[in-house]
Scaffold this active site. Structure first.
Site, short mmCIF file in Angstrom:
data_model
loop_
_atom_site.label_atom_id
_atom_site.label_comp_id
_atom_site.label_asym_id
_atom_site.label_seq_id
_atom_site.Cartn_x
_atom_site.Cartn_y
_atom_site.Cartn_z
N ASP A 16 2.64 -1.21 -2.56
CA ASP A 16 2.96 -0.57 -1.31
C ASP A 16 1.66 -0.55 -0.50
O ASP A 16 0.58 -0.68 -1.06
CB ASP A 16 3.43 0.85 -1.65
CG ASP A 16 3.67 1.67 -0.41
OD1 ASP A 16 4.23 1.12 0.53
OD2 ASP A 16 3.31 2.85 -0.42
N LYS A 17 1.76 -0.43 0.79
CA LYS A 17 0.52 -0.39 1.56
C LYS A 17 0.08 1.05 1.83
O LYS A 17 -0.97 1.48 1.35
CB LYS A 17 0.67 -1.13 2.88
CG LYS A 17 -0.63 -1.21 3.65
CD LYS A 17 -0.42 -1.74 5.04
CE LYS A 17 0.16 -0.70 5.97
NZ LYS A 17 -0.81 0.35 6.32
N PHE A 56 3.26 0.50 25.08
CA PHE A 56 2.91 -0.58 24.16
C PHE A 56 4.19 -1.29 23.73
O PHE A 56 5.22 -0.66 23.50
CB PHE A 56 2.22 0.01 22.93
CG PHE A 56 1.87 -1.01 21.91
CD1 PHE A 56 0.68 -1.72 22.02
CD2 PHE A 56 2.73 -1.29 20.85
CE1 PHE A 56 0.36 -2.67 21.08
CE2 PHE A 56 2.40 -2.25 19.92
CZ PHE A 56 1.22 -2.94 20.03
N LYS A 71 -5.65 -1.09 26.97
CA LYS A 71 -6.23 -1.48 25.68
C LYS A 71 -5.20 -2.30 24.93
O LYS A 71 -3.98 -2.11 25.08
CB LYS A 71 -6.66 -0.25 24.89
CG LYS A 71 -5.55 0.58 24.29
CD LYS A 71 -6.18 1.59 23.34
CE LYS A 71 -5.12 2.21 22.44
NZ LYS A 71 -4.34 3.27 23.03
N ARG A 83 -9.45 -2.98 12.38
CA ARG A 83 -8.45 -3.23 13.40
C ARG A 83 -9.16 -3.13 14.74
O ARG A 83 -9.74 -2.11 15.06
CB ARG A 83 -7.34 -2.20 13.31
CG ARG A 83 -6.66 -2.23 11.97
CD ARG A 83 -6.29 -0.85 11.53
NE ARG A 83 -5.20 -0.31 12.32
CZ ARG A 83 -3.94 -0.40 11.95
NH1 ARG A 83 -3.62 -0.99 10.85
NH2 ARG A 83 -3.00 0.11 12.70
N THR A 98 5.59 -3.49 2.48
CA THR A 98 5.38 -2.26 3.22
C THR A 98 6.44 -2.09 4.29
O THR A 98 7.05 -3.07 4.74
CB THR A 98 3.97 -2.26 3.87
OG1 THR A 98 3.85 -1.09 4.65
CG2 THR A 98 3.77 -3.48 4.72
N ASP A 106 5.58 -0.85 7.01
CA ASP A 106 4.76 -0.72 8.19
C ASP A 106 4.81 -1.96 9.06
O ASP A 106 5.39 -2.97 8.70
CB ASP A 106 3.33 -0.42 7.76
CG ASP A 106 2.66 0.53 8.73
OD1 ASP A 106 3.10 0.56 9.90
OD2 ASP A 106 1.73 1.20 8.33
N LYS A 122 12.63 -3.78 -0.83
CA LYS A 122 11.50 -3.94 -1.74
C LYS A 122 12.00 -4.25 -3.14
O LYS A 122 11.52 -5.15 -3.81
CB LYS A 122 10.67 -2.65 -1.78
CG LYS A 122 9.91 -2.35 -0.51
CD LYS A 122 9.05 -1.12 -0.72
CE LYS A 122 8.21 -0.83 0.51
NZ LYS A 122 7.33 0.31 0.30
#
Lengths: 1083, 338
Positions: free
Chosen positions: A380-381, A510, A533, A564, A644, A646, A767
């Site tokens: 998993d992350k 975003f 940004k 990042r 993950t 994410d 998963k």
């Protein structure tokens, strides 16, 4: 109050369509409605298998489902019923022993599970009942109860949000432990609810369906909301979290599987041997004079029994006679070894984490050796690889790099590491203001009375992306503090402790396509500014090119370091420009059709011609030694897959930071974005990409050298594979059946040729799907899953070995894991040292048993060939042989052996590859050990046989009988078997010395004792003084010494000639010799 | 759910055992140890082998088959199963002095005393003199528990099939037969005679056997096995004890008598001998053979070439292996020598 809940949506794309009617607060239903309240399960989570009452029958049933145990039971019954050569005790006692030991072990493990369940089930919760708040245990929650949850508490069951302490009827929730997404999600109360729940007496019927935004899932945590009230709708095993678990099935280790395979072979040999022997017996008996010599007449009963029945009982007797070909004691020893061996993991102080004050936890000891066989690691992350804790590392302003050095000192910390030392100029302030303004962060309302100046570092921010928080916090450390948003204006506390106000005009949100976000603010001075940004690739084309070069270098360096990176740009908007942008934005927002496209167009139009201020580097703090651990795992030949929930960008940068992806790794992406690139149908594109990648990674890869199990080496191009959940489900559930399996194959083949695979945006069950797919792929590799949250549970359960991390995201993973460790870094030692050692230990244990079996087996077979139908050894010896005489040394060996010491194992990850693929328990070694045993057996038998060609072995001319014969063979056997182990032992602790020499001494002592007394309870005093008499014969001594040495000398020769060779040999040999001196120095 | 209770002292013990750091010794079997070791073992084995071989060579053995299968055998007439109380005489000569003490064995071949069913067919309680089991023998003894409803004592197949040929040895001196005294004492294990087998405490012994019958095959009851020596009767009759200690292999020999007395204490002098055999024991039905064996013994027991040869072979192999190792060692230089 009745809630009708329809078509509840699940995160996992598994649509659970059901509806239930719930009486909130268990208020009596209106009389006119004939409604029978349905029964719902209680809120207990059960992961244990047994209760006190069903333990005995259920456990016995489970144990006898094991082929070996069942077999021994049958043998025992045969021995009891049929007249057989050996007494039932010889198999009954060991069987009883096995069953007891296993039952104790499983009982203990289940007790641990009960304890863990109780921890969850007894967790106190507050329930509103008739207007009163009552503390209850979590398990007592019933569907319909109104539950109150406070901040930072986990929801005890699935709730429908009724009331929140926040003014806007929302609450914030983090589902990190469910799906790994750590950002805060907003949930809404059910509209039109009576605010005063305590005096709620109005019955409202909802007719509309409630959406997931009203549902608070068990396992999620309440954040930034003082307290909420909700009604329990799903409890216990019906909660989303529990449904996401898969059934807990018994895991079997590869070693156990190969043992079973070997035993099956033995079973076949056994049956065929018994058949052959029965046939031979009757063939031989058909010769005149042999069937019934006058001195050995048959009893009346034997004469009476039917020939075929006799044949059958003879067959059974032979089975029983040969039954120790299947070593019951091996199971005892293996069970004990596993049970006791697992304590070393619990005891290891390297696994102790001072933060949580806990060490490793072993939930099942059945898989110790599997830790040494892992080929695929699924991790998993969030919370596993990373701490999920973003930190601002450095920034680069106008080409100069600034690094925050010292967190405690405010001003001095912000220093320039390259370039001239300059005063805080306009650029820097602008950059910091940009950081403070360009985000969607909310300030966490402190639970106490609003203090205007909260301690700066403790100030809490909430954002959907942890990066933004990190940036805002970073800016705060340099003196610019974001105070919050108040009525459309952002407040910033600047260096001089002045509050600056900016009017927030627009937020250009975003999105992953643009990969940037902007805000348009108006300063007090009246200037309108746009701050933007975003990722370097999306910012660089939109700024003036001469600025780019200076910053690009920094950005690239930061990226390769695993940070990042984000670039920050700004531009002044004059009144006209602003008016134009404002109008465009408003118009696009109000558009009814193609709103997205229109908005995008306006965004793109506005975000041009900016000037680059700088770049930031944020680190998603990896777990301690995460990169080293991953490197070690890869070095050990394991393939690491990151699964993950994410976002892809985040996950990718984590992979870089963990060195799973190297700088020269070529990434093969198979995501929604790449699929949409071509502008064609996704399916076609998928097909195309799969083929392309397959060609690249599989077909063009250099052919695997024979003998090398790992296809990738340093010289090859490394590939990394990235796939996301949506694409994965396309691969797995392709529309046409034929494609589905083909895609799956392609996908697997590509993945198997990649050094690392990243699967992002995974649902928990996906998963598990991936793990299952790899598990069932060709060669059925051993998989390991490691995770810390409830979202990892299904994957942990699915993999061969499931590891839970005792992280912050609750205990679900730990409870369902096979092993739990406090930190990711402990995985390295767990696998490389513990796993390796356990594997070698148990493999040798099994080999050794096959050797022992071969030996005794040879004797018994020879007895038949010599037409000696009696047992060679006394029943006492037979029973004691595996229980007492030879069990302790191998048990000690299998607990303590370190053929290579732990430090070396940790330093040389490649050593792990030597035992890969069950290397020590393949057919080759199996055959070798069995044949060695047979050889030794033959040697002993014939050695003593030739000695007995003249049984007058004493100097008084008296002769030895059959029990002396058996005792000599047995003595040789016990000594050889023990000394053979002594030869194989590479790590002699005092325990080994004690046990090896002790059991030999015990054998001698026992033999004297057993033969020295007329035992009143024995029917036959067969061994009376046999041993002592044997020792009075010089010839017996000489033959014993001869046979022991003869069987062990070849072993010694082998050891000498089989010195470790190859590249690592020198290195290992240089460190391997452990001496008392070395060890003392080390302590 | 966050685990609240956290014991402060659940840190694992830092002991050598729990941390798997027990001081340990790692044996390194290097060529430097192995080669001299092999040489030493080899030499020792050769030494023992030579001693065994020489000793075994010096042991004299004389084997005489008296089954009487061949027509010209003196015992041929007795081999007929119908012949009762048949006597036959085997003549043989000894060339040189047969060193004493000489042991007199009888041997049987193809006789499976190791049959499982045969082996268990006896009653240990009875044989240890327990009178209860005289009247009520154990079922183990089947098929020889009762004969005409009377209990058999001693019961069981082993006792029933006791060897019952008897021998008399004469030296022929000048045509006259001079009986060689045969010593029947001390042919069974001391513990068998003194501890394991007991007669019931009844005098005279025959009273204990009231109400029982002798084994079917026997010609005399147990209490009359040795009419010459009353102490050698019942279950502690030496011949009975020797028989009851079952042989391991189908071709076996058992001690019959020792020649230790009188003129023959030094051994059997050269000359002609005659062996008078009371031929009772049937063996032809199962293709067996019967023989008598005269042998003297040494410290290693009876003649047995196997042990000496095995020691010599293994010893030389060890030496050869060490030489081979030395060559390999010199040529390739084993790495990592301390």
């Amino acid at each position: 109050l009745i809630l009708g809940l329809l078509n509840r949506l699940d995160i996992t794309q598994i649509l659970r369509v059901d509806s239930r009617t719930i009486y909130v607060g268990h208020r009596a239903c209106p009389a006119n409605e004939a409604f029978i309240p349905p029964k719902f399960c209680d809120n207990r989570i059960v992961s244990s298998k047994y209760t006190v009452w069903n333990f005995l029958p259920k456990n016995l049933f489970e144990q006898f489902r094991r082929i070996a145990n069942f077999y021994f039971l049958i043998i025992f019954l045969v021995q009891v019923i049929v007249d057989t050569p050996t007494s039932p005790v010889t198999s009954g006692l060991p069987l009883f022993f096995v069953i007891t030991v296993t039952a104790i072990k499983q009982g203990y493990e289940d007790w641990l599970r009960h304890k863990a369940d109780n921890e969850v089930n007894k967790y106190p919760v507050t329930v509103l009942e008739d207007g009163r708040r009552i503390r209850k245990e979590s398990e007592k929650i019933k569907v319909g109860d109104v539950v109150e949850v406070e901040e930072d508490e986990t929801f005890p069951c699935d709730l429908i949000l009724l009331q929140s302490s926040r003014d806007d009827d929302t609450c914030f929730v983090t589902t990190a432990s469910l799906d790994g997404e750590s950002n805060h999600k907003t949930h809404y109360t059910v509209p039109d609810t009576e605010k005063d729940l305590e005096s709620l007496n109005v019955i409202i019927m909802w007719s509309q369906s409630l959406g997931p935004e009203n549902l608070l899932l068990k396992g999620a945590t309440l954040k930034n909301t003082q307290k909420i009230c909700g009604v329990a709708v799903y409890t216990g095993m019906e909660t989303k979290m529990a449904l996401n678990y898969q059934g807990k099935s018994q895991k079997r280790s590869a070693v156990e599987k190969s043992i079973n395979a070997f035993l099956l072979v033995y079973l076949c040999i056994l049956v065929s041997k018994a058949l052959v022997c029965t046939t031979l017996k009757y063939v031989w008996q058909s010769k005149p004079g042999q069937d019934e010599p006058w001195y050995n007449e048959k009893t009346q009963r034997e004469k009476d029994t039917n020939l075929y029945l006799k044949m059958f009982t003879d067959f059974l007797s032979f089975m029983v006679l040969f039954n120790f070909i299947i070593p019951v004691s091996m199971y005892v020893t293996v069970e004990m070894q596993k049970f006791l061996g697992s304590f070393f993991i619990t005891w290891d102080k390297d696994f102790f984490d001072p933060e949580i004050k806990e060490g490793a936890l072993v939930n099942t000891s059945d898989l110790n050796e599997e830790l040494g066989q892992v080929e695929y690691v699924f991790t998993d992350k969030t919370g596993t690889l990373t701490q999920n804790n973003m930190e601002f590392i450095e920034c680069c302003i106008d080409g100069f790099q600034y690094k925050y050095r010292d967190a405690s000192s405010e001003l001095d910390g912000f220093c320039v590491t390259d370039g001239p030392v300059i005063y805080l100029d306009k650029w820097e302030e602008l950059f910091l203001r940009a950081l403070c303004l360009c985000h969607t962060v909310q300030v966490k309302e402190s639970t106490e009375q609003k203090v205007l100046q909260p301690p700066q570092e403790q100030r809490g921010f909430i954002a959907s992306s942890p990066d933004e928080v990190a940036l805002v916090k970073g800016a705060m450390r340099y003196g610019f503090t974001f105070l919050g948003l108040e009525s459309k204006s952002m407040k910033i506390l600047n260096r001089n402790n002045d509050v600056e106000m900016y009017e927030l005009l627009h937020v250009l949100n975003f999105d992953p396509v643009r990969r940037r976000m902007s805000v348009i603010v108006r300063a007090k001075s009246g200037d309108t500014l746009l701050f933007c940004k975003g990722a370097d690739s999306s910012i660089f084309p939109r700024v003036r090119q001469e600025e780019v070069e200076r910053i690009r270098m920094h950005v690239e360096r930061n990226a390769t370091e695993g940070y990042r990176t984000l670039c920050v740009a700004y531009k002044y908007l004059n009144a006209e420009e602003y008016a134009q942008a404002d109008a465009g934005l408003r118009e696009a927002r109000l558009a009814l059709q193609d709103r997205e496209e229109k908005l995008m167009a306006v965004y793109n139009q506005v975000e041009t011609g900016m000037s680059l201020i700088g770049a930031t580097a944020v680190e998603d703090r990896l777990q301690e030694e995460a990169a080293e651990t991953m490197e070690a795992l890869q070095g050990a030949g394991m393939k690491v897959w990151v699964l993950t929930g994410d976002k892809m960008e985040t996950a990718k940068s984590t992979c870089y930071a963990c060195r799973l992806f190297q700088r020269n790794t070529e990434l093969l992406e198979l995501t929604v974005r790449t699929l949409e690139d071509g502008g064609r149908r996704r399916e076609e594109r998928l097909h195309e990409l799969l083929l392309e990648y397959h060609k690249k990674a599989v077909q063009d890869a250099p052919p695997v050298k024979a003998g090398v199990t790992r296809s990738w080496s340093l010289t090859n191009q490394d590939y990394g594979f990235i796939i996301d959940g949506a694409t994965l489900s396309m691969v797995l559930n392709s529309s046409s059946e034929s494609n589905s399996s083909r895609y799956k194959n392609l996908f697997l083949q590509i993945c198997q040729n990649c050094t690392a695979v990243l699967c992002c945006r995974m649902a928990p069950l996906q998963k598990a799907q991936i793990v299952k797919m790899v598990k069932n792929s060709k060669g059925s590799p051993i998989t390991l899953s490691i995770g810390d949250g409830a979202n990892d549970v299904s994957m942990i359960l699915e993999a061969h070995v499931g590891i839970g991390i005792k992280g912050k995201e609750g205990r679900q993973a730990v409870r369902n894991s096979d092993y739990a460790i406090p930190k990711l870094k402990h995985l390295k030692k767990l696998l490389l040292a513990h796993g390796h050692l356990y594997y070698v230990r148990i493999a040798h244990l099994v080999q050794y048993f096959f050797y022992k079996v071969g030996e005794t087996n040879a004797h018994v077979t020879l007895l038949q060939s010599q037409r000696l139908f009696g047992p060679l050894y006394d029943a006492a010896y037979l029973t004691m042989y595996n229980i007492c005489f030879t069990s302790m040394p191998i048990l000690a060996y299998s607990l303590l052996e370190q053929h290579i010491c732990i430090e070396v194992l940790l330093d040389n990850a490649t050593l792990y590859r030597e035992i890969a693929k069950n290397g020590m328990l393949r057919w080759g070694p199996f055959l070798y050990w069995t044949l060695l045993g047979v050889f030794h057996g033959l040697l002993f038998f014939f050695g003593v046989r030739y000695l007995f060609s003249n049984p007058a072995l004493q100097d008084n001319g008296q002769v030895f009988g059959n029990w002396s014969y058996g005792t000599i063979v047995f003595t040789v056997l016990v000594f050889t078997v023990t000394l053979k182990l002594a030869l194989d032992t590479r790590h002699w602790t005092w325990i080994n010395h004690f046990v090896i020499w002790g059991s030999l001494a015990f054998y001698v002592f026992f033999s004297f004792f057993w033969g020295g007394i007329i035992w009143p309870f024995l029917r036959q005093q067969r061994l009376y003084f046999v041993f002592a008499n044997m020792l009075s014969s010089v010839s017996a001594w000489l033959v014993i010494i001869l046979l022991i040495l003869l069987s062990l000398l070849p072993e010694i020769l082998l050891v000498v000639f089989r010195k470790p060779r190859g590249p690592h040999a020198r290195q290992i040999a240089a460190v391997t010799p452990l001496s008392y001196k070395h060890l003392k120095e080390r302590q | 759910m966050v685990k609240q209770e956290q014991e402060l002292d659940n840190r694992p013990d830092n002991t050598a055992f729990t941390q798997q750091r027990l001081p340990a010794w790692q044996p390194m079997l290097s060529a430097g140890i192995i080669i001299p070791g092999f040489v030493l073992i080899g030499l020792a084995f050769i030494g023992i082998g030579v001693a065994l071989f020489v000793t075994s060579r010096s042991i004299q053995v004389l084997e005489i088959d008296y089954t009487g299968v061949a027509q010209d055998s003196p015992c041929f007439k007795c081999s007929d199963p119908n012949a009762k109380n048949c006597m036959c005489t085997m003549e043989f000569s000894i060339d040189s002095l047969f060193q004493g003490p000489v042991f007199f064995y009888y041997g049987l071949t193809n006789y499976f005393q190791n049959y499982r069913r045969y082996g268990v067919s006896k009653d240990a309680n009875q044989l240890s003199g327990d009178l209860e089991y005289f009247t009520n023998p154990s079922d183990d003894c089947a098929p020889y528990v009762y004969d005409n409803n009377k209990p058999i004592v001693p019961c069981g197949s082993v006792a029933n099939s006791m060897f019952n040929d008897t021998f008399k040895l004469f030296q022929i001196v000048n045509g006259a037969r001079k009986q060689v005294p045969l010593d029947g004492k001390g042919i069974a294990w001391w513990t068998d005679y003194n501890v394991k087998y007991r007669n019931p405490n009844v005098t005279p012994l025959r009273n204990a056997f009231n109400g029982t019958v002798k084994p079917v095959f026997w010609s005399r009851p147990a209490y009359e096995l040795d009419p010459t020596d009353p102490a050698n009767n019942g279950f502690i009759n030496q011949d009975f004890l020797v028989w009851m200690r079952r042989a391991a292999l189908p071709n076996f020999r058992k001690l019959y008598r020792r020649i230790t007395e009188g003129d023959f204490a030094e051994g059997l002098p050269a000359g002609n001998y005659s062996l008078e055999i009371a031929y009772n024991y049937p063996v032809l039905s199962f293709d067996g053979e019967k023989k008598v064996v005269f042998s003297n013994v040494s410290w290693m027991g009876g003649k047995n070439e196997f042990l000496g040869i095995a020691y010599l072979v293994i010893g030389s192999l060890c030496v050869v292996m060490s030489i081979v190792m030395l060559i390999v060692y010199a040529k390739f230089k084993f790495p990592e020598e301390d």
